[in-house]
Design an enzyme around this catalytic site. Structure first.
Site, PDB file in Angstrom:
ATOM      1  N   LYS A  23      46.768 -21.081  41.057  1.00  0.00           N
ATOM      2  CA  LYS A  23      46.280 -20.735  39.876  1.00  0.00           C
ATOM      3  C   LYS A  23      44.687 -20.309  40.282  1.00  0.00           C
ATOM      4  O   LYS A  23      44.238 -19.334  39.869  1.00  0.00           O
ATOM      5  CB  LYS A  23      46.016 -21.884  38.914  1.00  0.00           C
ATOM      6  N   SER A  24      43.978 -20.898  41.336  1.00  0.00           N
ATOM      7  CA  SER A  24      42.678 -20.555  41.695  1.00  0.00           C
ATOM      8  C   SER A  24      42.598 -19.239  42.258  1.00  0.00           C
ATOM      9  O   SER A  24      41.808 -18.325  42.164  1.00  0.00           O
ATOM     10  CB  SER A  24      42.133 -21.772  42.498  1.00  0.00           C
ATOM     11  N   ARG A  28      41.043 -15.438  40.711  1.00  0.00           N
ATOM     12  CA  ARG A  28      40.245 -14.743  41.728  1.00  0.00           C
ATOM     13  C   ARG A  28      40.567 -13.542  42.141  1.00  0.00           C
ATOM     14  O   ARG A  28      39.620 -12.490  41.892  1.00  0.00           O
ATOM     15  CB  ARG A  28      39.862 -15.588  42.735  1.00  0.00           C
ATOM     16  N   ASP A  50      47.074 -20.195  32.023  1.00  0.00           N
ATOM     17  CA  ASP A  50      45.531 -19.781  32.538  1.00  0.00           C
ATOM     18  C   ASP A  50      45.491 -18.222  32.943  1.00  0.00           C
ATOM     19  O   ASP A  50      44.704 -17.546  32.923  1.00  0.00           O
ATOM     20  CB  ASP A  50      45.327 -20.681  33.741  1.00  0.00           C
ATOM     21  N   ASN A  93      41.692 -22.595  27.730  1.00  0.00           N
ATOM     22  CA  ASN A  93      41.198 -23.617  28.320  1.00  0.00           C
ATOM     23  C   ASN A  93      40.939 -23.415  29.729  1.00  0.00           C
ATOM     24  O   ASN A  93      40.986 -24.090  30.565  1.00  0.00           O
ATOM     25  CB  ASN A  93      41.831 -24.931  28.100  1.00  0.00           C
ATOM     26  N   GLY A  95      39.148 -22.564  32.617  1.00  0.00           N
ATOM     27  CA  GLY A  95      37.762 -22.794  33.227  1.00  0.00           C
ATOM     28  C   GLY A  95      37.414 -21.676  34.068  1.00  0.00           C
ATOM     29  O   GLY A  95      36.293 -21.233  34.011  1.00  0.00           O
ATOM     30  N   ARG A 123      33.056 -28.084  27.226  1.00  0.00           N
ATOM     31  CA  ARG A 123      33.012 -28.286  28.641  1.00  0.00           C
ATOM     32  C   ARG A 123      31.706 -27.409  29.058  1.00  0.00           C
ATOM     33  O   ARG A 123      31.462 -26.192  28.831  1.00  0.00           O
ATOM     34  CB  ARG A 123      34.361 -27.676  29.547  1.00  0.00           C
ATOM     35  N   SER A 198      33.490 -30.369  44.975  1.00  0.00           N
ATOM     36  CA  SER A 198      34.648 -29.575  44.970  1.00  0.00           C
ATOM     37  C   SER A 198      34.482 -28.594  46.046  1.00  0.00           C
ATOM     38  O   SER A 198      34.756 -27.244  45.798  1.00  0.00           O
ATOM     39  CB  SER A 198      35.299 -29.089  43.782  1.00  0.00           C
ATOM     40  N   GLU A 345      39.966 -30.439  31.836  1.00  0.00           N
ATOM     41  CA  GLU A 345      40.529 -30.237  30.462  1.00  0.00           C
ATOM     42  C   GLU A 345      40.502 -31.565  29.593  1.00  0.00           C
ATOM     43  O   GLU A 345      40.519 -31.165  28.285  1.00  0.00           O
ATOM     44  CB  GLU A 345      42.283 -29.965  30.891  1.00  0.00           C
ATOM     45  N   ARG A 348      39.005 -36.915  32.341  1.00  0.00           N
ATOM     46  CA  ARG A 348      40.123 -37.414  33.176  1.00  0.00           C
ATOM     47  C   ARG A 348      40.218 -38.735  33.805  1.00  0.00           C
ATOM     48  O   ARG A 348      41.200 -39.435  33.578  1.00  0.00           O
ATOM     49  CB  ARG A 348      40.502 -36.472  34.287  1.00  0.00           C
ATOM     50  N   HIS A 392      47.476 -30.441  31.759  1.00  0.00           N
ATOM     51  CA  HIS A 392      48.564 -29.940  32.379  1.00  0.00           C
ATOM     52  C   HIS A 392      48.844 -31.196  33.675  1.00  0.00           C
ATOM     53  O   HIS A 392      50.016 -31.489  33.904  1.00  0.00           O
ATOM     54  CB  HIS A 392      48.856 -28.535  33.073  1.00  0.00           C
ATOM     55  N   ARG A 393      47.624 -31.345  34.196  1.00  0.00           N
ATOM     56  CA  ARG A 393      47.736 -32.221  35.557  1.00  0.00           C
ATOM     57  C   ARG A 393      48.135 -33.707  35.110  1.00  0.00           C
ATOM     58  O   ARG A 393      48.753 -34.468  35.818  1.00  0.00           O
ATOM     59  CB  ARG A 393      46.541 -32.249  36.268  1.00  0.00           C
ATOM     60  N   LYS A 417      50.178 -24.609  31.416  1.00  0.00           N
ATOM     61  CA  LYS A 417      48.800 -23.997  31.773  1.00  0.00           C
ATOM     62  C   LYS A 417      48.804 -23.386  33.349  1.00  0.00           C
ATOM     63  O   LYS A 417      48.040 -22.489  33.619  1.00  0.00           O
ATOM     64  CB  LYS A 417      47.634 -25.094  31.931  1.00  0.00           C
TER      65      LYS A 417
END
Ligand code: DC
Length: 646
Positions: A23-24, A28, A50, A93, A95, A123, A198, A345, A348, A392-393, A417
Site C-alpha cells: 500500500k505504502s 507513493r 486506499d 480513510n 492517510g 486524525r 515510524s 484508522e 488502535r 483493516h489491520r 482498505k
C-alpha cells in the site's frame, strides 16, 4: 457488506502466498508518477480502497491513468503540478493519500478541497499544515484547526531555506513535505522536530523519490535537503514490492500453526521496514528463513513461542500482529513505543486492548505501550464476535486467533482498505478442523450413525436437533410461546447448556430425557422453523467444531452451518423401515407403540419437512446419498468412514 465472517478453527497453516502490492509503495509511486515527466508503467499495483482513493484523486486532478490489466497501470505524468486547478477530493480513510496530496496541492497554485470519512476528520494533520503555511501556503481547516477537511487556495510560495515539521505524531507529515518540495525546484531543507516516529516509512519515501530521480540529502533523521533543480522523471517501469505489513499475518500463522509458510514479494532486498517483523517473530522462537524476494516462517523446533518485550517504533503496523501472536506465546509480551497507534484508522491501543481481553488475555494499555498476558488455559470464544472498528489491520491480525477457536469477526469487509481478498487467501493456506455433516429425514438413524462415527474417530459430536429441543424446553419453562420469534430467539442465544458424555444440562439441571418428550419434539419442530432462532443458534453450533474433528447431524449441517464440511452424507431409508426402527426404539424404552400411526406420522413429517420454507429437508448437491434400508448400523458407519478417508 456482510455483518460478520465465521472463521473455522485451524489445525495448521502452510503453503506459499504471492503478496498483494505494498500500500505504502503503491500510493507513493502513483503520486510521483503523476508528477513526473514522462509515462510510467506501474506493475503489481495494490488494488484496494486506499489506492482507489488515490487513483480517483489523480483522475480528478487531470492525470491520465490507464489500466493495462493484470495489476499494471500506465500513468501519464503531468511533468510538474496538476493540470486541473480547481477540484474537490474525497480521500476516504487513506492517510498516505491525504497527507501527501495535501502537501503537493498546497504548493500547486490551485483551489482544492480535501475531505474523508468521519474518522479521517479526527486524525491530526496540523503539524503538516503548519509546515506548509511556513512556506506561504494558504490552507484553511474547515471544521477544527489541525484536522481535515481542508481548503487550499492559491498562494505565493516562498521555498528555500529551512522548513520545520514535527515528526513524533506521524511520519506521513514528513513524507508529504519531502514528496512535494521538488515541485518548487529550489533547494529546501526540512528539519524534524521531536523524535521521528515510524522511520522505515521515510526510507520508503526516499527510495521511491530516488527511483523517480530525486535524491534527498540527509543528516541522520534530523535534516533532509532537496537539492536545487530536483525534478521527478519517470523511470519507465516500476514494479511494486509485495506488502510487508500484509505479510505479517501469514508469517505469524506459519509461526503459530507449524508452517512452513512462505510469502513471496518481499525479502532481504525490500525497502519496507515491516519486513523486520520477521526478526521479532524469530525473537519469539519462530524459525525464519529469508531470501532476496521471500520470507518463510515455521513454528519453533521444540516448545512454544515465547513472549518478548520489544520497541515497535520501526514496525508500527506489523506490531499489531505481534499483539495477537502473543496470545499463543508462553509469558507476557510488551509492545513499546507505539503511540502512533492512537491516531491511526482507530485508536488502535484501546481497540486492541478491548478485543484481546475478549479472548481471555490480561491486557495493560498505556499511552504508548501494550502488555499482553495470554490466558492461562484455552483462548475464550467471544460469542459477540471480534469488533473491527473499520480498521483493516484489526480484522486481519485477529484472524490469527482462529488457530485456537471458531472465531466470529464483525464487519470483515474493512480489509478492502489494503487486502480485499484476505479471507479467501487465508482459507487456501490453512487446514481447518474437519467436519462430517450427516443429514436425512426423521428416523433415518442419523443421530445413531453420527454418534458412532464420532466415537470411532475420537471426534466431537454435535446433535443439532438437541439445540432446537433445548430451545423449545427452555422457552416452555420461561413461559414463552413457541411462535414468539423474537423472545424464543433470545432464549436460544442465551441457552445455558453443558453437554456431557451421557448427559445434557440446561441451567444446571439434567434434561437428557425431558427434551425427548413428544410435546417437546413438536415444540422443537416449531421453533426450528423460525429464522431468528436458526440464526441465533448458528455460531453456537459452529463452536462445536474443535480439534481433532466434528461429526454433526441435522438438517442444514452441510448447507448452512458447515458448508465447507469435508464429507457430507444424506442418510435415508424407506419410510416403512424407518417406522419399524422407531417402533422398536419405543418398545425397548418400554413405551407402548403402534406401527400404523408411526408410519402415518413419518409420512406427514417428510412431506412437511421437505416443503417448509426455512431449512427444508433436501439432499445437498455435494452430499453423498446413503440408503440404509438394507444396511446394518455397522455397515453404514463403515461407509461413512470410508467416504471420509477418501
Ligand atoms: O433431529 P431431532 O428430531 O432431534 O430435531 C428436532 C427438531 O429440530 C426437528 O423438528 C428438526 C429440527 N432440526 C432442524 O430444523 N435443524 C437441525 N439442524 C436439526 C434439527
Amino acid at each position: 457488506m456482510t455483518d460478520y465472517v465465521d472463521l473455522p478453527p485451524l489445525l495448521g497453516a502452510l503453503g506459499t502466498l504471492r503478496l498483494p502490492g505494498s500500500k505504502s509503495i503503491s500510493n507513493r509511486v502513483l503520486l510521483l508518477a503523476a508528477l513526473a515527466d514522462g509515462e510510467t508503467e506501474i506493475r503489481e499495483l495494490l488494488e484496494s480502497d486506499d489506492t482507489a482513493r488515490m487513483l480517483d484523486a489523480l483522475e480528478a486532478l487531470g492525470v491520465d491513468v490507464e489500466p493495462l490489466g493484470g495489476g499494471a497501470f500506465r500513468v501519464c505524468g503531468a511533468g510538474g503540478v496538476f493540470p486541473i486547478k480547481d477540484a474537490e477530493l474525497f480521500l476516504g480513510n487513506a492517510g498516505t493519500a491525504f497527507r501527501s496530496l495535501t502537501a503537493v496541492l498546497a504548493l500547486s497554485g490551485g483551489h482544492y478541497q480535501l475531505s474523508g470519512v468521519p474518522r479521517m476528520h479526527e486524525r491530526p494533520i496540523g503539524d503538516l499544515v503548519e509546515a506548509l503555511r511556513e512556506l506561504g501556503a494558504d490552507i484553511a481547516c474547515l471544521e477544527r484547526e489541525g484536522f481535515p477537511p481542508l481548503e487550499i487556495a492559491p498562494a505565493t510560495i516562498r521555498p528555500g531555506g529551512v522548513v520545520r515539521v514535527r515528526g513524533d505524531v506521524s511520519s506521513q507529515f514528513l513524507t508529504g513535505l519531502l514528496m512535494a518540495l521538488p515541485l518548487t525546484g529550489v533547494e529546501t531543507s526540512v528539519e524534524v522536530v521531536g523524535e521521528l516516529t515510524s522511520k522505515p516509512y521515510i526510507e520508503i519515501t526516499l527510495a521511491t523519490m530516488a527511483r523517480f530521480g530525486v535524491h534527498v540529502l540527509r543528516e541522520g533523521w534530523q535534516r533532509f535537503t532537496i537539492p536545487a533543480g530536483s525534478r521527478y522523471r519517470s523511470p519507465g517501469v516500476v514494479e511494486v514490492e509485495g506488502d510487508a505489513s500484509s505479510a505479517s499475518y501469514f508469517l505469524a500463522l506459519g509461526a503459530i500453526g507449524g508452517g512452513p509458510l512462505r510469502v513471496e514479494g518481499v525479502g532481504r532486498d525490500s525497502i519496507q521496514g515491516d519486513v523486520r517483523f520477521a526478526e521479532a517473530l524469530a525473537l519469539m522462537g519462530a524459525r525464519i528463513e529469508v531470501g532476496p524476494n521471500w520470507i518463510e516462517a515455521s513454528a519453533p523446533a521444540a516448545g512454544k513461542l515465547r513472549g518478548i518485550e520489544i520497541d515497535c517504533n520501526s514496525i508500527p503496523d506489523a506490531a499489531m500482529t505481534l499483539a495477537t501472536t502473543a496470545l499463543f506465546a508462553e509469558g507476557p509480551t510488551t509492545l513499546n513505543n507505539i503511540a502512533s497507534w492512537r491516531v491511526k484508522e482507530t485508536d488502535r491501543i484501546a481497540a486492541m486492548a478491548t478485543e484481546l481481553s475478549k479472548l481471555g488475555a490480561t491486557v495493560c494499555a498505556g499511552a504508548d505501550f501494550l502488555r499482553i498476558e495470554p490466558p492461562r488455559g484455552a483462548l475464550l470464544t467471544p460469542y459477540a464476535g471480534i469488533d473491527t472498528y473499520d480498521d483493516h489491520r484489526i480484522a486481519m491480525c485477529f484472524s490469527l486467533a482462529s488457530m485456537a477457536t471458531t472465531l466470529r469477526i464483525n464487519d470483515p469487509g474493512c480489509v478492502a482498505k489494503t487486502f480485499p481478498d484476505y479471507f479467501e487467501r487465508l482459507a487456501t493456506l490453512t487446514r481447518p478442523v474437519p467436519v462430517i455433516a450427516i443429514d436425512g429425514p426423521s428416523a433415518s438413524g442419523k443421530g445413531t450413525i453420527a454418534a458412532r462415527v464420532a466415537a470411532t474417530l475420537g471426534w466431537h459430536y454435535l446433535d443439532s436437533g438437541a439445540l432446537y429441543r433445548l430451545t423449545a424446553l427452555a422457552a416452555r419453562r420461561a413461559g414463552v410461546a413457541w411462535d414468539d420469534e423474537a423472545r424464543v430467539a433470545n432464549i436460544a442465544a442465551g441457552l445455558d447448556v453443558v453437554f456431557g458424555e451421557n448427559s445434557i444440562k440446561l441451567s444446571g439441571e439434567e434434561v437428557g430425557e425431558a427434551i425427548r418428550h413428544e410435546d417437546i419434539s413438536s415444540g422443537a419442530s416449531q421453533v426450528a422453523a423460525l429464522p431468528a432462532v436458526r440464526s441465533a443458534l448458528l455460531f453456537r453450533q459452529r463452536v462445536f467444531r474443535q480439534a481433532p474433528g466434528l461429526v454433526a447431524d441435522g438438517r442444514d449441517m452441510g448447507s448452512v452451518v458447515f458448508p465447507d464440511a469435508k464429507t457430507k452424507v444424506f442418510l435415508t431409508a424407506s419410510v416403512e423401515v424407518r417406522a419399524q426402527r422407531r417402533y422398536k426404539q419405543l418398545i425397548e424404552k418400554g413405551i407402548a407403540a403402534n406401527i400404523r400411526p408411526l408410519l402415518l406420522d413419518l409420512r406427514e413429517r417428510d412431506e412437511r419437512d421437505s416443503r417448509r420454507s426455512v431449512a427444508p429437508l433436501q439432499q445437498e448437491a455435494d452430499a453423498k446419498l446413503l440408503d440404509t434400508t438394507e444396511l446394518t448400523i455397522a455397515a453404514t458407519v463403515e461407509q461413512v468412514l470410508s467416504w471420509n478417508k477418501s
